[in-house]
Design a protein around this motif. Structure first.
Motif, PDB file in Angstrom:
ATOM      1  N   ARG A  88       0.840  -1.205   0.000  1.00 28.63           N
ATOM      2  CA  ARG A  88       0.000   0.000   0.000  1.00 28.63           C
ATOM      3  C   ARG A  88       0.875   1.256   0.000  1.00 28.63           C
ATOM      4  N   ALA A  89       1.904   1.261   0.850  1.00 31.84           N
ATOM      5  CA  ALA A  89       2.796   2.426   0.930  1.00 31.84           C
ATOM      6  C   ALA A  89       3.507   2.663  -0.397  1.00 31.84           C
ATOM      7  N   VAL A  90       3.981   1.577  -1.009  1.00 34.42           N
ATOM      8  CA  VAL A  90       4.655   1.704  -2.305  1.00 34.42           C
ATOM      9  C   VAL A  90       3.669   2.187  -3.362  1.00 34.42           C
ATOM     10  N   GLY A  91       2.467   1.646  -3.353  1.00 28.11           N
ATOM     11  CA  GLY A  91       1.446   2.062  -4.324  1.00 28.11           C
ATOM     12  C   GLY A  91       1.140   3.544  -4.222  1.00 28.11           C
ATOM     13  N   HIS A  92       0.977   4.036  -2.995  1.00 26.93           N
ATOM     14  CA  HIS A  92       0.697   5.462  -2.811  1.00 26.93           C
ATOM     15  C   HIS A  92       1.881   6.314  -3.252  1.00 26.93           C
ATOM     16  N   ALA A  93       3.109   5.875  -2.941  1.00 31.45           N
ATOM     17  CA  ALA A  93       4.296   6.626  -3.358  1.00 31.45           C
ATOM     18  C   ALA A  93       4.385   6.693  -4.880  1.00 31.45           C
ATOM     19  N   GLN A 175     -10.422   9.477  -4.000  1.00 33.77           N
ATOM     20  CA  GLN A 175     -10.892   8.250  -4.647  1.00 33.77           C
ATOM     21  C   GLN A 175      -9.705   7.427  -5.153  1.00 33.77           C
ATOM     22  N   GLY A 176      -8.706   8.114  -5.678  1.00 34.20           N
ATOM     23  CA  GLY A 176      -7.509   7.416  -6.138  1.00 34.20           C
ATOM     24  C   GLY A 176      -6.808   6.691  -5.012  1.00 34.20           C
ATOM     25  N   ASP A 181      -5.607   1.281  -2.328  1.00 30.22           N
ATOM     26  CA  ASP A 181      -5.776   0.313  -1.242  1.00 30.22           C
ATOM     27  C   ASP A 181      -6.567  -0.909  -1.704  1.00 30.22           C
ATOM     28  N   ASP A 182      -7.659  -0.668  -2.439  1.00 30.15           N
ATOM     29  CA  ASP A 182      -8.477  -1.783  -2.925  1.00 30.15           C
ATOM     30  C   ASP A 182      -7.700  -2.638  -3.930  1.00 30.15           C
ATOM     31  N   ALA A 183      -6.945  -1.974  -4.814  1.00 32.07           N
ATOM     32  CA  ALA A 183      -6.182  -2.712  -5.826  1.00 32.07           C
ATOM     33  C   ALA A 183      -5.126  -3.591  -5.179  1.00 32.07           C
TER      34      ALA A 183
END
Length: 200
Positions: A88-93, A175-176, A181-183
């Motif tokens: 999740r952290a990597v995805g947000h970054a 929303q993104g 998180d969902d992905a």
């Protein structure tokens, strides 16, 4: 226009900073060594002392972008313990970078795909090696390289798609964030993830 003063030793860094400003304003098509020299307030030949041609400048920007994104991913990995929280952290970054530096991100992956220079290929390789660290688990056996590569590409494609939705204003930033998180939940629950990212 105010250009930051520079000394001979940091001209390259100043030129790259100014090139990023031009890239954000007009995309890669509008970026030339002559325009960069004008924008930076130096002679037309000054950029050629660091970049032999326009492509060398674009490659240097791509390397800079990969290095910055790699550092953001490393920082995200260092802040979390569980595999789910790390992803999740990597995805947000990744999404934050792709939204905030959209023109640079586009340039980075264009440079990687079309007959990349060695330094671009190496910088991209460091990013994907850092993503490998997010998949590591001391208790796990070694998954197949093909599954790991497929998962990394799927993860990157999903995050890039989310960033595109945000940048085009089809979804809000909040929303993104929820999509990320969902992905991650969906991706980590997939059969591919169970082969590529084995956990206890």
């Amino acid at each position: 226009m105010t250009v930051r003063p520079f000394h001979h030793g940091n001209l390259r860094a100043v030129l790259l900073e100014q090139a990023e400003i031009l890239l954000r304003a007009g995309g890669a098509d509008g970026l030339s060594l002559r325009e960069l020299a004008r924008h930076a307030g130096v002679s037309h030949g000054a950029p050629r002392s660091h970049f032999i041609d326009r492509q060398a400048l674009l490659d240097a920007l791509a390397v800079r972008g990969f290095e910055r994104l790699t550092e953001a991913v490393r920082a995200a990995l260092a802040s979390e313990a569980s595999i789910e929280r790390r992803f999740r952290a990597v995805g947000h970054a990744y999404v934050d970078f792709a939204v905030d530096d959209a023109a640079l991100m586009e340039l980075m992956f264009a440079a990687k795909v079309s007959d990349p220079a060695a330094d671009v290929e190496q910088a991209a390789g460091r990013l994907f090696a850092t993503l490998d660290a997010a998949m590591a688990d001391a208790s796990a056996g070694a998954p197949g390289a093909d599954d790991r590569d497929r998962f990394k590409l799927l993860f990157a494609a999903t995050m890039q798609g989310t960033a595109t939705l945000i940048a085009s204003r089809r979804v809000s930033r909040d929303q993104g964030d929820a999509i990320v998180d969902d992905a991650v939940d969906v991706l980590l629950g997939s059969p591919l993830a169970h082969r590529a990212v084995p956990r206890r």
